[in-house]
Design a protein around this motif. Sequence first.
Motif, mmCIF file in Angstrom:
data_model
loop_
_atom_site.group_PDB
_atom_site.id
_atom_site.type_symbol
_atom_site.label_atom_id
_atom_site.label_comp_id
_atom_site.label_asym_id
_atom_site.label_seq_id
_atom_site.Cartn_x
_atom_site.Cartn_y
_atom_site.Cartn_z
ATOM 1 N N UNK B 120 0.848 -1.206 0.000
ATOM 2 C CA UNK B 120 0.000 0.000 0.000
ATOM 3 C C UNK B 120 0.879 1.251 0.000
ATOM 4 N N UNK B 121 1.920 1.223 0.829
ATOM 5 C CA UNK B 121 2.843 2.351 0.906
ATOM 6 C C UNK B 121 3.459 2.629 -0.466
ATOM 7 N N UNK B 122 3.799 1.544 -1.157
ATOM 8 C CA UNK B 122 4.480 1.706 -2.441
ATOM 9 C C UNK B 122 3.602 2.400 -3.466
ATOM 10 N N UNK B 123 2.286 2.217 -3.359
ATOM 11 C CA UNK B 123 1.394 2.888 -4.311
ATOM 12 C C UNK B 123 1.647 4.388 -4.266
ATOM 13 N N UNK B 174 17.808 -7.492 -8.427
ATOM 14 C CA UNK B 174 17.245 -6.598 -9.436
ATOM 15 C C UNK B 174 16.675 -5.353 -8.776
ATOM 16 N N UNK B 175 16.006 -5.533 -7.636
ATOM 17 C CA UNK B 175 15.403 -4.387 -6.974
ATOM 18 C C UNK B 175 16.457 -3.460 -6.373
ATOM 19 N N UNK B 176 17.564 -4.043 -5.921
ATOM 20 C CA UNK B 176 18.636 -3.188 -5.388
ATOM 21 C C UNK B 176 19.159 -2.269 -6.486
ATOM 22 N N UNK B 177 19.155 -2.760 -7.727
ATOM 23 C CA UNK B 177 19.689 -1.945 -8.814
ATOM 24 C C UNK B 177 18.622 -1.037 -9.438
ATOM 25 N N UNK B 178 17.500 -0.836 -8.747
ATOM 26 C CA UNK B 178 16.447 -0.005 -9.333
ATOM 27 C C UNK B 178 17.001 1.339 -9.795
ATOM 28 N N UNK B 262 20.361 -0.116 2.009
ATOM 29 C CA UNK B 262 20.102 1.298 1.726
ATOM 30 C C UNK B 262 19.965 1.593 0.238
ATOM 31 N N UNK B 263 20.555 0.740 -0.611
ATOM 32 C CA UNK B 263 20.556 1.052 -2.035
ATOM 33 C C UNK B 263 19.181 0.864 -2.653
ATOM 34 N N UNK B 264 18.422 -0.087 -2.134
ATOM 35 C CA UNK B 264 17.104 -0.350 -2.705
ATOM 36 C C UNK B 264 16.158 0.798 -2.378
ATOM 37 N N UNK B 265 15.080 0.962 -3.154
ATOM 38 C CA UNK B 265 14.058 1.938 -2.772
ATOM 39 C C UNK B 265 13.513 1.599 -1.376
ATOM 40 N N UNK B 266 13.117 2.620 -0.617
ATOM 41 C CA UNK B 266 12.850 2.402 0.811
ATOM 42 C C UNK B 266 11.835 1.309 1.087
ATOM 43 N N UNK B 267 10.765 1.234 0.262
ATOM 44 C CA UNK B 267 9.765 0.216 0.571
ATOM 45 C C UNK B 267 10.353 -1.171 0.330
ATOM 46 N N UNK B 268 11.260 -1.259 -0.643
ATOM 47 C CA UNK B 268 11.911 -2.555 -0.881
ATOM 48 C C UNK B 268 12.867 -2.855 0.261
ATOM 49 N N UNK B 269 13.565 -1.809 0.749
ATOM 50 C CA UNK B 269 14.458 -2.021 1.895
ATOM 51 C C UNK B 269 13.677 -2.579 3.066
ATOM 52 N N UNK B 270 12.461 -2.047 3.254
ATOM 53 C CA UNK B 270 11.631 -2.530 4.360
ATOM 54 C C UNK B 270 11.366 -4.011 4.198
ATOM 55 N N UNK B 271 11.048 -4.409 2.994
ATOM 56 C CA UNK B 271 10.766 -5.829 2.755
ATOM 57 C C UNK B 271 12.042 -6.655 2.941
ATOM 58 N N UNK B 272 13.149 -6.148 2.429
ATOM 59 C CA UNK B 272 14.393 -6.911 2.536
ATOM 60 C C UNK B 272 14.803 -7.079 3.985
#
Lengths: 216, 698
Positions: B120-123, B174-178, B262-272
């Motif tokens: 939801x946050x990512x939206x 892949x997500x880290x390299x966004x 830290x490199x991933x987008x923040x919402x992805x960092x949260x998931x990681x």
Amino acid sequence: MTSHDLLILCAAGMLVSGYLIVGQKRLFTTIRLFALQSLLLGIVAATIAVTQSRHELFVTAGITIAMKSILIPWFLMRLIDRIGIHREIEPFLNVPVSLLVCLGLTVVGYRVSTGFPEAVGGARHHLIGVALSMLLIGMFLMVTRKKAITQILALLTVENAVFLVAVGVTPGMPLVVELGIAFDVIVAVLVLGIMVQRIVDRFDSMDVSRLSQLKG
Amino acid sequence: MVAGPMASGAALQEARTVTPFDPGSGLRLAIALRVAVVALTLLSARRSSACRWVGFAGSALASIVTAATAAAMLSAEAGISSHGELFLHRASGFSFTYAADGLSAWFLIVLSTLSIPIAIFSIGYFAHGPLARRTAFSAAGFNALVGAVELVFVAGDAITFLFAWELMTLAAVALVTTEHEEGDHRRAAFLYLVLSHLGTGCLIAGFFALASMSGSVSFATLLSGEVARGPMRDGLFALFFIGFGIKAGIVPLHVWLPEAHPAAPSSISALMSGVLLKAGIYGIVRVCAFGLGTPSLSWGVIVIALGGLSAVLGVLYALMQHDIKRLLAYHSIENIGIILLGLGAGMVALSYGRGEIAWIGVAASLYHVLNHAVFKGLLFLGAGTVVMATGTRQIEQFGGLLRRMPWTGLCFLIGAMAISALPPLNGFASEWLTFQAFLFGFRESPEPLAHFLFPVGGAVLALTTALAAACFVKAFGISFLALPRTAAAAGAREAPPIMLIPQALLAALCLGLGLFPGGVLKALGRVLVSLPGLPPQADAAWNGLGMATGGAAFDYVVPMVFAAALACGIGVAAALSARSGVSARRAPTWGCGGELSPQTEYTATAFSKPLMMIFQAIYRPTRRVESLGDVSPYFPQGVRYHSEIEPTFERHVYGPVLRGVLRVADSLKVIQAGSLHAYLGYVIALVVWLMLVVWWRA
């Protein structure tokens, strides 16, 4: 002279022509030797066709002679003429050493050929022995020759060796496969010919050992 | 999957046929949904907004299906384990199988609890800035990642597991390299890829060794605990612990983590941070702790030692970070350490045959798995909101954000209190339980090693918790309080509701999971039934709102009472101040005669300086002070202060390893000469050699 003798004679001739290619320094002669070798292969096929009444082998023989002893040599000679290269072969190893190595390879090939169950009786033994030896000699030629053209010839020698086994020892391949292989060979030579031209364009030489400059 | 001596096969078999509920269909539905969502996302890639909604709302929907399946599994009376095929390729007979039991269900719940708010946050998050262009990529990657983690948690055989594991790694990379334009991000992704594959290599070796010994790839056989014996078992433990440990970010293997998260987008960092690390923990629990037979004492000691090391070093390095996402990433290492401390205590107790203490330890670690997912997810989302609002990740450039972003600030504060283990929030519940495992282990074990180990573990945990609190005082105080330090911070705006609601949701969960530990422990009781060697819990002790690990009175805790006391205290204070009638008098702060500006504020560096001095032996700091002057250093125009801590592991552990690998690679270059003739020579040498072999055999 029986057909048996003829087969062995032709096979021996092929092996000898292989040795002559190893020992030859002039490019055109090498190509002619290859044409001779292919002609002998065609005779082997024709002989088997007569003696074993396998008439489809006449087609094989025809294709082999037409393509490998006429068409491809002609094409290669034209290619050499067109790109106007130095007409001498520059091997990594000198001739006597090369011949000695090939002798060893022939011993290995012949010795291994005795292991095949097909190789118990007469002519077939020699066919397999010659084929394995030519296979190794062809590979050896690939390793020691610098020019791209000579490597094509080496590849064709290997191909001849494989064909010799296919014709002489196995019950025969379907015609479709044979046509396919023949077509493959001609395409391979064409593609390789084009590649050779590209290499010459790029490097002003067709010495493939210079390709190592490409690596990063 | 039913594993080990606890599996009274016949009874469960019968129960399975009776129960009408089939988790397989739920899992299949979730996977099908995700595939459809990925396809739709990629189809709508041109239209950023549609793509965002399809991708992330669809992901949330799939996660809801997963969560419902997992919850149904946990609430089903007897049918808690289930297995079957997810996918069958008829022609080759190849199949993906699942085998879901309580442990799988628990981790699925942890995953879904976090992935729904993140989606939801990512939206909202992907609507702004440079990330908007990569929406389709990120949404598809996010779905693939969550789906892969789900598959990891339910995989029923080694092949499925390794497939899902690899998919998970690749999606995460892949997500880290966004934002691949930045060299740092590419380097982080590369480091992550390399280390992950090192780990995967260990796992493949381990699983295949087990498979070759047992003749099956199904987990039911592989992890029955009866496959390996003797020293082989220790070897397998080491392989698996390294393999899973890299993914979990345990200390000597953690170097990728502070770079990649830290490199991933923040919402992805949260998931990681919240869930991906837990895949490693899942593997450690599933295989290392319960899959190789009763753990031996040395394994438990190793887990406690490395857990303690991770906890202390994680928080110590976190203290020195001034990049908010790096700081949070180091805290993930710390929390993984805490989870391992609980698990290690459980393993040691298991090796002594003390099931009831092991129960506490393992329950504490699984509880903390959930709690860490919730509060770390919350903190990363908060950090992401702040970073989006200010355009920087350096907390030295924040300040005064609480006035500008009150809701984000409140949620961040709750997350910070939870991670600092303050009652009545959820971090307290699981860390208290971990303490109990150590204290009971100390009291109940007669063995001298335990008498040494358990107090040390408890002390390490206490130190960690205190340092974490210090670190979050810094993170919250410097970022949100006082005056804004830069124009970017001064111009920060509150995030839109679609980004605030998920944070509020997670903050509420922090509170709820802390206030009702009894309920969580009840659910955990069902989970732990599926693990061999643990006794069924004594129901009476977990009733209601409190936690009690034993019969004694001192170990009974009711967080609700803390909460009530806290509320009362605040209420009384408010009432008193209202009654006294004294209104607040506003006056300028005394600045010792100087002028007060944002530049005179307490900085993050200054705040952590005392701790840097105390732990000098670990940090080995270097600092440089330069006077910048035109004429003479005695009349400086400015002063430049440069302080740095020694990256011990990078420099002294990985540096030599890296140099060694490079040296070997250099020497291998000889055969990779780039020469056509050499390569042809290899071929002929091989053919001749094979012929000679035939000769000698003949």
